[in-house]
Scaffold this motif. Structure first.
Motif, PDB file in Angstrom:
ATOM      1  N   ASN A  11     -48.674  -6.086 -19.642  1.00 53.87           N
ATOM      2  CA  ASN A  11     -48.745  -5.692 -17.957  1.00 53.87           C
ATOM      3  C   ASN A  11     -50.029  -4.629 -18.358  1.00 53.87           C
ATOM      4  O   ASN A  11     -50.100  -3.651 -17.874  1.00 53.87           O
ATOM      5  N   ALA A  12     -51.203  -4.929 -19.114  1.00 49.73           N
ATOM      6  CA  ALA A  12     -52.156  -4.090 -18.624  1.00 49.73           C
ATOM      7  C   ALA A  12     -53.131  -4.702 -17.140  1.00 49.73           C
ATOM      8  O   ALA A  12     -52.074  -5.495 -16.871  1.00 49.73           O
ATOM      9  N   GLY A  13     -53.872  -3.796 -17.238  1.00 50.81           N
ATOM     10  CA  GLY A  13     -54.640  -4.375 -16.419  1.00 50.81           C
ATOM     11  C   GLY A  13     -56.500  -4.970 -16.414  1.00 50.81           C
ATOM     12  O   GLY A  13     -57.112  -4.805 -15.888  1.00 50.81           O
ATOM     13  N   PHE A  65     -60.555  -0.037 -21.634  1.00 56.60           N
ATOM     14  CA  PHE A  65     -61.670   0.619 -22.777  1.00 56.60           C
ATOM     15  C   PHE A  65     -61.281   0.554 -24.406  1.00 56.60           C
ATOM     16  O   PHE A  65     -60.202   0.799 -24.698  1.00 56.60           O
ATOM     17  N   ARG A  66     -61.823  -0.808 -24.115  1.00 52.07           N
ATOM     18  CA  ARG A  66     -62.143  -0.989 -25.945  1.00 52.07           C
ATOM     19  C   ARG A  66     -62.706  -1.241 -26.438  1.00 52.07           C
ATOM     20  O   ARG A  66     -64.181  -1.109 -26.188  1.00 52.07           O
ATOM     21  N   PRO A  67     -63.283  -0.966 -27.907  1.00 49.18           N
ATOM     22  CA  PRO A  67     -64.818  -0.337 -28.343  1.00 49.18           C
ATOM     23  C   PRO A  67     -65.479  -1.457 -28.577  1.00 49.18           C
ATOM     24  O   PRO A  67     -67.066  -1.350 -27.829  1.00 49.18           O
ATOM     25  N   GLU A  68     -65.634  -3.052 -27.882  1.00 48.17           N
ATOM     26  CA  GLU A  68     -66.174  -3.742 -27.370  1.00 48.17           C
ATOM     27  C   GLU A  68     -67.155  -3.837 -26.153  1.00 48.17           C
ATOM     28  O   GLU A  68     -68.134  -4.404 -25.794  1.00 48.17           O
ATOM     29  N   LYS A  69     -66.303  -2.841 -25.418  1.00 46.50           N
ATOM     30  CA  LYS A  69     -66.887  -3.127 -24.407  1.00 46.50           C
ATOM     31  C   LYS A  69     -67.982  -2.131 -24.059  1.00 46.50           C
ATOM     32  O   LYS A  69     -68.822  -1.379 -23.290  1.00 46.50           O
ATOM     33  N   ASP A  70     -68.221  -0.738 -25.409  1.00 43.19           N
ATOM     34  CA  ASP A  70     -69.594  -0.857 -25.170  1.00 43.19           C
ATOM     35  C   ASP A  70     -69.616   0.771 -24.469  1.00 43.19           C
ATOM     36  O   ASP A  70     -70.792   0.878 -24.194  1.00 43.19           O
ATOM     37  N   LEU A 101     -66.269   5.111 -14.529  1.00 40.54           N
ATOM     38  CA  LEU A 101     -65.812   4.292 -15.136  1.00 40.54           C
ATOM     39  C   LEU A 101     -64.161   4.391 -15.532  1.00 40.54           C
ATOM     40  O   LEU A 101     -63.293   4.846 -15.377  1.00 40.54           O
ATOM     41  N   ILE A 102     -63.840   2.838 -14.795  1.00 34.38           N
ATOM     42  CA  ILE A 102     -62.681   2.306 -14.434  1.00 34.38           C
ATOM     43  C   ILE A 102     -62.329   1.785 -14.974  1.00 34.38           C
ATOM     44  O   ILE A 102     -62.638   0.778 -15.572  1.00 34.38           O
ATOM     45  N   GLY A 103     -60.960   1.086 -15.847  1.00 30.39           N
ATOM     46  CA  GLY A 103     -60.283   0.631 -16.657  1.00 30.39           C
ATOM     47  C   GLY A 103     -58.994   0.624 -17.114  1.00 30.39           C
ATOM     48  O   GLY A 103     -58.470   1.414 -16.488  1.00 30.39           O
ATOM     49  N   GLY A 104     -58.538   0.411 -17.366  1.00 31.86           N
ATOM     50  CA  GLY A 104     -56.904   0.230 -17.950  1.00 31.86           C
ATOM     51  C   GLY A 104     -57.091   0.535 -20.117  1.00 31.86           C
ATOM     52  O   GLY A 104     -57.999   0.059 -20.490  1.00 31.86           O
ATOM     53  N   CYS A 105     -55.414   1.189 -19.677  1.00 35.76           N
ATOM     54  CA  CYS A 105     -55.613   2.036 -21.174  1.00 35.76           C
ATOM     55  C   CYS A 105     -54.373   0.894 -21.747  1.00 35.76           C
ATOM     56  O   CYS A 105     -52.924   0.687 -21.138  1.00 35.76           O
ATOM     57  N   ARG A 106     -54.155   0.296 -22.858  1.00 33.62           N
ATOM     58  CA  ARG A 106     -52.846  -0.682 -22.647  1.00 33.62           C
ATOM     59  C   ARG A 106     -52.195   0.196 -24.126  1.00 33.62           C
ATOM     60  O   ARG A 106     -51.221  -0.640 -24.252  1.00 33.62           O
ATOM     61  N   GLU A 113     -56.267   5.592 -25.330  1.00 32.48           N
ATOM     62  CA  GLU A 113     -56.601   6.261 -24.340  1.00 32.48           C
ATOM     63  C   GLU A 113     -56.411   7.618 -25.624  1.00 32.48           C
ATOM     64  O   GLU A 113     -57.546   8.978 -25.340  1.00 32.48           O
ATOM     65  N   ASP A 114     -56.789   7.592 -27.036  1.00 35.47           N
ATOM     66  CA  ASP A 114     -57.507   8.248 -27.798  1.00 35.47           C
ATOM     67  C   ASP A 114     -59.004   7.672 -27.495  1.00 35.47           C
ATOM     68  O   ASP A 114     -60.051   8.782 -27.113  1.00 35.47           O
TER      69      ASP A 114
END
Length: 495
Positions: A71-73, A307-312, A341-346, A351-352
């Motif tokens: 269900n992530a994007g 929005f994951r850390p590796e996306k920097d 900044l467009i992205g999905g939050c899993r 979110e944090d």
């Protein structure tokens, strides 16, 4: 009796004792091995009985995808839905299921989300198997030894999935290689995998060996020779286990030249590995008009990525701040530039991370020029890209980069990290013409953004046209053709 004789007598007694213990130990090992084999066979028979009962009831074989975050994007989810659509259209007499760890949603809501985010509508219903223990593969559950923790957790999550529903064909579409032995040996399933990026790579080993600090190599480790050596051994052991688990995959599909290189090194599956570029929604973005942008009063820099850390994203914000500072003295001032900044939050962790990034924008004084758009509908994504001047992507060693392709198809001037898929497969010359820009560090990104913004509209248009023409290699149709050709050996076994 001399000391020498006493030592000889003691040695003989010790050998005699060990010899008397050898036979019982061997018998115990044989007994334990036989018990383990009987247990495995019993479990396998039980699971196959469940599958046979299901097939007798439904009258059709089932292909199941393991995708705990369906269900992530992100781009991985687009691969899932496009693969399902292709298989459903080709194999009318086969049912399909998805193992998901998403809670608080229904199957129909998940399908509605896929339609809204990716413009994908499946021709037939899909069975969802909801897993209760997805937390076992969450990174925050393992603050240390995260990779091995998640790998072991995935085994237990795979066991839960298998006991809930036994398919005929199992496809790991999210990179949980350690689930494959569970389905292969206990479930008796045919197994395939689509690898977005390896759990561990030779590049990760190089980073630790060279003691370079990264998001996955903390400063206190890179600064310590002993800890770095321990981490190298840990990574080497994990790489060995990763390769053993992957031997269970009958068909291996990889999404880029970079991923293929690492998978061939780690998995040694030359004859089973196919390059299948992921599907990018180029059709929808190619419909956007593309003209000179000479009349623009405000140029948008758009980033697409979870929005994951590796996306920097921190690098994007820092580089944008420097460009904005220099822009203030020019025409239009800071009002002439914005970062989106467009992205999905899993999950809550993502979110944090967004809250932390918002705080960084406040700290750097750019909060009024940076917009965060989370889990946006497809139409809004298309609109933002249609209005953008620059597409920005900063992940080091991005395995492929669907967001990069979408930016190019939409007509932006792409600026991506000079590594991984963008470097090897995407931002490459098209018929001798430039298709975008690549950068390695913050200074490079700042200089490249300033160069793009300083170019004449006609020069930017030429690059945008080349980029748009080059992305036909990554269309949905190309993916479906390659995916179906790769999976055919397994699908042909279904009766």
């Amino acid at each position: 009796m001399s000391v020498h004789d006493q030592l000889s007598q003691c040695l003989c007694d010790l050998i005699r004792l060990l010899w008397t213990l050898l036979l019982p130990c061997m018998l115990l090992c044989v007994l334990l091995t036989a018990t383990l084999i009987m247990l495995v066979m019993s479990v396998r028979v039980w699971l196959q009985a469940k599958r046979n009962a299901r097939r007798a009831r439904d009258g059709r074989p089932v292909v199941a995808f393991f995708h705990p975050y369906c269900n992530a994007g992100g781009g991985g989810e687009r691969v899932l839905w496009c693969a399902l659509r292709a298989l459903q259209n080709r194999y009318q007499n086969v049912n399909f299921a998805v193992y998901t760890g998403d809670q608080g949603v229904t199957g129909q809501q998940i399908l509605d989300g896929a339609r809204q985010r990716f413009n994908i509508l499946l021709p037939r219903p899909v069975q969802f198997v909801f897993l209760k223990h997805r937390v076992l593969v969450e990174a925050n559950l393992f603050p240390h030894f995260t990779l091995i923790g998640q790998s072991v957790g995935s085994i237990f999550l795979g066991w839960e999935a298998l006991t809930e529903f036994v398919p005929d064909v199992y496809i790991d579409s999210m990179g949980y290689a350690f689930t494959m032995p569970v389905f292969k040996y206990l479930g008796g399933c045919h197994v395939a995998s689509y690898v977005h990026y390896p759990t561990i790579s030779t590049d990760m080993l190089s980073v630790v060996r060279e003691r370079n600090p990264r998001f996955n190599n903390a400063d206190y480790i890179s600064d310590n020779l002993f800890l770095s050596a321990v981490k190298v051994v840990y990574y080497c052991m994990l790489a060995l286990l990763y390769g053993l688990a992957s031997s269970c995959s009958d068909v291996v599909m990889v999404n880029s030249s970079w991923t293929r290189e690492h998978i061939l090194t780690l998995w040694r599956a030359q004859n089973r590995t196919c390059l299948v570029y992921p599907p990018c929604d180029t059709t929808a973005f190619l419909q956007l008009p593309m003209d000179e942008d000479s009349g623009k009063k405000c140029h948008s820099i758009v980033s697409i990525g979870q929005f994951r850390p590796e996306k920097d994203h921190r690098l994007q914000i820092r580089a944008f701040r420097r460009v904005l500072e220099r822009k203030e003295a020019g025409p239009g001032g800071r009002e002439s530039l914005r970062l989106v900044l467009i992205g999905g939050c899993r999950n809550l962790e993502d979110e944090d991370r967004v809250l932390m990034l918002r705080g960084l924008c406040q700290e750097l004084g750019v909060a009024d020029r940076v917009e965060f758009k989370l889990n946006v509908p497809f139409e809004e994504l298309k609109r933002e890209l249609g209005e953008a001047t620059v597409g920005l992507h900063t992940m080091w060693n991005e395995h492929f980069g669907i967001g990069v392709v979408e930016c190019m198809a939409a007509g932006t001037v792409i600026l991506a990290h000079k590594s991984g898929g963008p470097k090897l497969d995407i931002v490459v010359p098209y018929e001798g013409g430039q298709t975008g820009f690549l950068a390695e560090d913050e200074d490079d990104f700042v200089n490249a953004m300033e160069r793009i913004l300083a170019m004449s509209p006609s020069a930017r248009l030429e690059i945008r046209r080349n980029a748009r023409l080059s992305v036909s290699r990554f269309s949905d149709q190309e993916f479906e053709n390659c995916f179906l050709a790769a999976i055919e050996p397994i699908m042909g076994t279904l009766a």
